[in-house]
Design an enzyme around this catalytic site. Structure first.
Site, PDB file in Angstrom:
ATOM      1  N   HIS A   1     -23.518   7.809 -22.600  1.00 24.79           N
ATOM      2  CA  HIS A   1     -23.229   8.454 -23.881  1.00 24.79           C
ATOM      3  C   HIS A   1     -23.922   7.695 -25.020  1.00 24.79           C
ATOM      4  O   HIS A   1     -24.520   8.305 -25.916  1.00 24.79           O
ATOM      5  CB  HIS A   1     -21.723   8.484 -24.146  1.00 24.79           C
TER       6      HIS A   1
ATOM      7  N   HIS B   1     -21.094   5.790 -17.060  1.00 24.89           N
ATOM      8  CA  HIS B   1     -20.724   7.029 -17.763  1.00 24.89           C
ATOM      9  C   HIS B   1     -20.701   6.781 -19.270  1.00 24.89           C
ATOM     10  O   HIS B   1     -21.311   7.531 -20.045  1.00 24.89           O
ATOM     11  CB  HIS B   1     -19.357   7.514 -17.275  1.00 24.89           C
ATOM     12  N   GLU B   2     -19.995   5.744 -19.687  1.00 33.05           N
ATOM     13  CA  GLU B   2     -19.880   5.470 -21.122  1.00 33.05           C
ATOM     14  C   GLU B   2     -21.201   4.970 -21.712  1.00 33.05           C
ATOM     15  O   GLU B   2     -21.576   5.373 -22.815  1.00 33.05           O
ATOM     16  CB  GLU B   2     -18.757   4.459 -21.379  1.00 33.05           C
TER      17      GLU B   2
END
Length: 227
Positions: A29, A25-26
């Site tokens: 980004h 998820h990170e």
């Protein structure tokens, strides 16, 4: 002793899903930000699939552990946010939207992959099959919960950043100022308010309404189109 073994086995079915969910998820980004011209995450070593670089002691370890120990019906956690210099994104508004949705979309992708693995994995011994099925099922729900929760339109969540990017400038400025206080407001409304009202005899399952119910619909939708 048997209870301890059960807890350890149960914990192992969460470790891989949690680490993959928050790490990817990170990282997503950061990769999206780089595509739109900001290499901040890359320079700080956050474009990495190494979970250690993304682990937050509270969000990645303490909160999931407490939920697991207390027998909560769901597991939740988060990683250290990947730093993004939003002013460097080009075009800026489109960049903010794409960077924000990259994380939740990655979680949806992991949920889809988990569903596919449940269908395609060969058969092993009953014990191994049960362990894998449990881990993959929890991966599906964890990733869908993270996707839905992060898309709530409240800064600093990803959905809040999307809302900020697409709003007229006066509204966007107000939303941008919520970056530092939005999480406190969210925790107060979603978790503390239902706890207080329950003590007063009023049932307000806000987390159920905002996250669990949409998550259930997302899981059913993904399962229906894949299986």
């Amino acid at each position: 002793m048997n209870h301890l073994i059960d807890v350890i086995i149960s914990a192992t079915t969460w470790v891989v899903p949690v680490l993959l969910a928050v790490t990817l998820h990170e990282a997503a980004h950061g990769f999206a930000a780089k595509m739109f011209g900001d290499d901040t995450a890359q320079r700080l070593g956050r474009l990495s699939l190494n979970p250690i670089r993304h682990i937050d002691p509270i969000g990645t370890i303490l909160i999931p552990a407490l939920l697991l120990i207390t027998g909560a019906p769901f597991l939740f956690g988060y990683a250290k946010p990947v730093p993004v210099a939003f002013q460097r994104l080009n075009p800026q508004r489109l960049g903010v939207v794409c960077v924000a949705v990259a994380g939740p979309l990655t979680n949806v992708g992991l949920a889809i992959l988990s569903i596919l693995l449940m269908v395609w994995l060969p058969s092993f011994s009953p014990a191994v099959n049960d362990w894998l099925a449990t881990m993959l099922n929890q991966s599906i729900w964890l990733n869908c919960i993270l996707a839905v929760f992060n898309m709530l339109p409240i800064p600093p969540l990803d959905g809040g950043r999307v809302l900020t990017a697409i709003s007229p400038l006066p509204i966007a400025r107000v939303l941008a100022r919520m970056e530092k206080t939005g999480m406190i407001i969210l925790i107060g409304v979603v978790f503390l308010l239902p706890y207080v009202t329950e003590k007063l005899g009023i049932y307000l399952p806000i987390f159920q309404w905002l996250v669990i119910t949409p998550t259930r619909e997302l899981v059913h939708f993904l399962t229906a189109i894949i299986i």
